[in-house]
Enzyme design. Structure first.
Site, mmCIF file in Angstrom:
data_model
loop_
_atom_site.group_PDB
_atom_site.id
_atom_site.type_symbol
_atom_site.label_atom_id
_atom_site.label_comp_id
_atom_site.label_asym_id
_atom_site.label_seq_id
_atom_site.Cartn_x
_atom_site.Cartn_y
_atom_site.Cartn_z
ATOM 1 N N HIS A 157 0.762 -1.152 -0.007
ATOM 2 C CA HIS A 157 -0.023 -0.014 0.057
ATOM 3 C C HIS A 157 0.806 1.041 0.311
ATOM 4 O O HIS A 157 0.696 2.042 -0.756
ATOM 5 C CB HIS A 157 -0.833 0.023 1.275
ATOM 6 C CG HIS A 157 -1.716 1.082 1.436
ATOM 7 N ND1 HIS A 157 -2.993 1.126 1.113
ATOM 8 C CD2 HIS A 157 -1.648 2.458 1.729
ATOM 9 C CE1 HIS A 157 -3.677 2.385 1.454
ATOM 10 N NE2 HIS A 157 -2.837 3.220 1.791
ATOM 11 N N GLU A 158 1.752 1.356 1.100
ATOM 12 C CA GLU A 158 2.648 2.467 0.954
ATOM 13 C C GLU A 158 3.408 2.538 0.048
ATOM 14 O O GLU A 158 3.747 3.891 -0.514
ATOM 15 C CB GLU A 158 3.270 2.504 2.343
ATOM 16 C CG GLU A 158 2.519 2.521 3.844
ATOM 17 C CD GLU A 158 1.396 3.559 3.564
ATOM 18 O OE1 GLU A 158 1.616 4.699 2.889
ATOM 19 O OE2 GLU A 158 0.321 3.421 4.401
ATOM 20 N N HIS A 173 1.885 4.501 -2.755
ATOM 21 C CA HIS A 173 1.811 6.022 -2.659
ATOM 22 C C HIS A 173 3.309 6.373 -3.202
ATOM 23 O O HIS A 173 3.401 7.420 -3.993
ATOM 24 C CB HIS A 173 1.668 6.088 -1.146
ATOM 25 C CG HIS A 173 0.325 6.364 -0.805
ATOM 26 N ND1 HIS A 173 -0.600 6.834 -1.183
ATOM 27 C CD2 HIS A 173 -0.211 5.555 0.470
ATOM 28 C CE1 HIS A 173 -1.809 6.765 -0.469
ATOM 29 N NE2 HIS A 173 -1.515 5.797 0.504
ATOM 30 N N HIS A 175 3.781 6.532 -6.808
ATOM 31 C CA HIS A 175 2.750 7.478 -7.463
ATOM 32 C C HIS A 175 3.788 8.765 -7.349
ATOM 33 O O HIS A 175 3.734 9.772 -8.074
ATOM 34 C CB HIS A 175 1.326 7.797 -6.511
ATOM 35 C CG HIS A 175 0.579 8.559 -7.349
ATOM 36 N ND1 HIS A 175 -0.640 8.767 -6.700
ATOM 37 C CD2 HIS A 175 0.392 9.258 -8.308
ATOM 38 C CE1 HIS A 175 -1.510 9.576 -7.462
ATOM 39 N NE2 HIS A 175 -0.744 9.785 -8.425
#
Length: 600
Positions: free
Chosen positions: A391-392, A395, A398
């Site tokens: 998940h992180e 980020h 991105h």
């Protein structure tokens, strides 16, 4: 009773598991020197006051200097905030963060003329600026987005006053962070054999997943007893947050704090309300899952401390950090060789601060920086931590790709799309793990984890978003957010979402007091919308391959070069309709059907 397990000091954690903070500044002294320089240059921008409407060149020079200073201020902020999060007990870095905020408020006050002067430029005159000084085209997107909110910009004097109030407006969040992360202490949690374990916000998460029901119950009751003891203080902090949001919304002539928050990202409020309505129409599926959980656990009554424990404890696996890295890299291969190369480089270059230490900020996050992203983890060698890592790093990728492909002024993506890349990574990881097993028990274990993601991200975040909407409505009506009112409303929503098979007690009624996202200004709904978009994107990537990957990577590289709704449409998802949310909830229902069959 066994000896209480020890949480390590930061000095005891090997450097390879700590983020490379030195990539920002080699020393604290270098940061101090840069802060002084940036502060001086920032306040010097006031010299441009009264000139922005004179010519395209004058406007360009101001925006160019502002952009360059923006890069430097973000680096300054990253350093002091990351250092403060390493150990929230260290006063030096808390003080550095405070001085940084003071400097930023002073800079904002010095440049408070910017928005009113830009708004005052006639449309025709601004177009002539672009023709006469082509370099100004670099800032067309920024200027267009700024002028979109023209009706909510005040006079230069009023803007200066609002800018000066910025530091004061941060007070509720700062107070909450110090209170929860540094000052809140809890007694040890005790398991069914009398063993004691240190209870913190971070360890609580692991205890709630334990197969030992006594440990879950004891940790749950002690944590929320602690929060209940300070519920009036917590309510006063939240009330202050709500009132400062209302002050700024009123000052800028917005009908509500929700309108003000979503207008900042150019997202219609209908998206927020459509989400809540779609989830309400599908609450029967969550109630079914709660009934299934109760049946599998074999309990007479299901409590909130039973929500997170695995339904198949003998299928749990220990997943060391290095193994999690490798699995995440394999799962994300559908995104292409270049994506995976950058991802591995991030792991090798210490983007990630891996393990918990005494005083470290709880939870996990990713912070974009011009040198590279920084990811905070509290890794615990389990499946949940592996998914949090995916998940992180979503980020982080991105941020990395947006910084690489966009000018600094266009690189910072809006928060509406912030959770898409992260949850898309989680969905791809889940599809990867499911594709590698034919064992019914392991498949049931993984599907349950998928269902838990839906419950925690789509259902729960919508519940919290609805609670935030209620708080905003109360503040808008001139009411005070008292502990009694907040507990009653939170308990009501919890019962509505989890249904009749869940015991909703007075402990869970105070859960609102420990949630930091209530200080992020209507942030949480974006977890749910982002998850819905991510499910659609991940399935398209796996179904269509290269064309979908190309669209997705363009989205990741887009920063804020287009509106968030447009960026998502370019990737193949239209969040203006409830269709992505309904499709995601349909998948939840299908997974629930399979899970019910597997555990018969």
């Amino acid at each position: 009773m066994s000896e209480t397990k020890k949480i390590r000091q930061r000095s005891e954690i090997p450097a390879r598991y700590q983020w490379a903070i030195e990539d920002l500044y080699p020393t604290d002294e270098a940061w101090e020197q840069e802060l002084s320089a940036v502060s001086a240059e920032g306040t010097a921008l006031k010299a441009y006051e009264g000139t922005l409407g004179n010519s395209g060149e004058s406007l360009f020079r101001f925006l160019e200097q502002s952009e360059k200073l923006g890069v430097r201020t973000r680096r300054l902020g990253n350093y002091c905030m990351r250092k403060a999060d390493e150990d929230t007990r260290v006063a030096k870095y808390q003080a550095m963060s405070g001085r940084f905020m003071t400097a930023m408020v002073a800079m904002n006050a010095a440049t408070s003329f910017e928005t009113p002067e830009i708004m005052a430029i006639d449309d025709g005159k601004l177009e002539s600026f672009y023709r006469e000084y082509p370099a100004l085209e670099r800032y067309r997107r920024l200027l267009t987005d700024m002028r979109r909110r023209k009706d909510h910009v005040l006079s230069p004097a009023e803007e200066r006053l609002l800018a000066a109030a910025g530091e004061m407006a941060q007070a509720p969040d700062s107070i909450f962070g110090s209170f929860v992360d540094a000052d809140m202490k809890f007694p040890d949690a005790v398991d069914g054999k009398g063993n004691a374990y240190p209870l913190t916000q971070e360890t609580f998460v692991g205890y709630e997943r334990s197969a030992d029901r006594q440990l879950r119950k004891d940790a749950y009751e002690k944590l929320y007893t602690g929060y209940s003891s300070f519920k009036n203080t917590s309510a006063a902090i939240l009330d202050a947050q709500g009132k400062q949001l209302k002050f700024f919304a009123d000052a800028r002539k917005y009908p509500s704090t929700l309108d003000a928050a979503l207008d900042a990202t150019n997202v219609p409020t209908s998206v927020y309300r459509n989400l809540i309505e779609a989830v309400h129409q599908n609450l029967d599926k969550l109630h079914r899952y709660v009934r299934l959980r109760k049946r599998i656990l074999g309990v007479d009554s299901l409590h909130m401390y039973d929500v997170y424990t695995t339904l198949l404890p003998d299928a749990d696996k220990v997943i060391p950090y290095e193994e999690a890295q490798q699995t995440v890299c394999k799962a994300l291969r559908p995104l292409g060789e270049e994506y995976c190369r950058i991802l591995k480089s991030g792991f090798d270059s210490r983007w990630v601060d891996v393990y918990q230490n005494e005083g470290k900020r709880s939870g996990a996050y990713s912070a974009g920086a011009d040198v590279h992203p920084y990811v905070l983890m509290n890794y615990t060698d389990d499946l949940d931590s592996q998914f949090t890592l995916a998940h992180e790093m979503g980020h982080a990728m991105h941020s990395y790709l947006s910084n690489k492909h966009q000018n600094p002024v266009d690189a910072n993506y809006k928060i509406f799309v912030a959770e898409v890349a992260s949850t898309c990574n989680e969905a791809l990881l889940m599809e990867h793990l499911l594709s590698r097993t034919t064992d019914k028990r392991e498949r049931a274990y993984l599907i349950n984890h998928f269902l838990e993601q839906f419950k925690g991200t789509l259902f729960r975040q919508t519940q919290l978003a609805e609670f935030e909407l209620v708080m905003g409505r109360m503040i808008g009506q001139g009411k005070t957010l008292t502990a009694e009112a907040l507990c009653a409303e939170y308990k009501r929503l919890n019962a509505e979402y989890f249904g009749p098979d869940m015991v909703t007690d007075d402990f869970i009624a105070v859960e609102w007091a420990k949630i930091p996202h209530f200080f992020y200004n209507y942030y949480m709904y974006q977890y749910a919308t982002g998850y819905s978009a991510a499910i659609a994107l991940s399935r398209r990537i796996l179904r269509e391959g290269e064309p979908a990957v190309k669209d997705y990577l363009n989205f990741l590289s887009g920063g804020c070069s287009r509106s968030p709704m447009e960026l998502l449409r370019g990737a193949g998802v239209d969040m203006a309709t409830p269709a992505p949310v309904n499709e995601a909830l349909k998948l939840f229902g299908e997974l629930l059907d399979e899970m019910e069959e597997l555990v018969k």
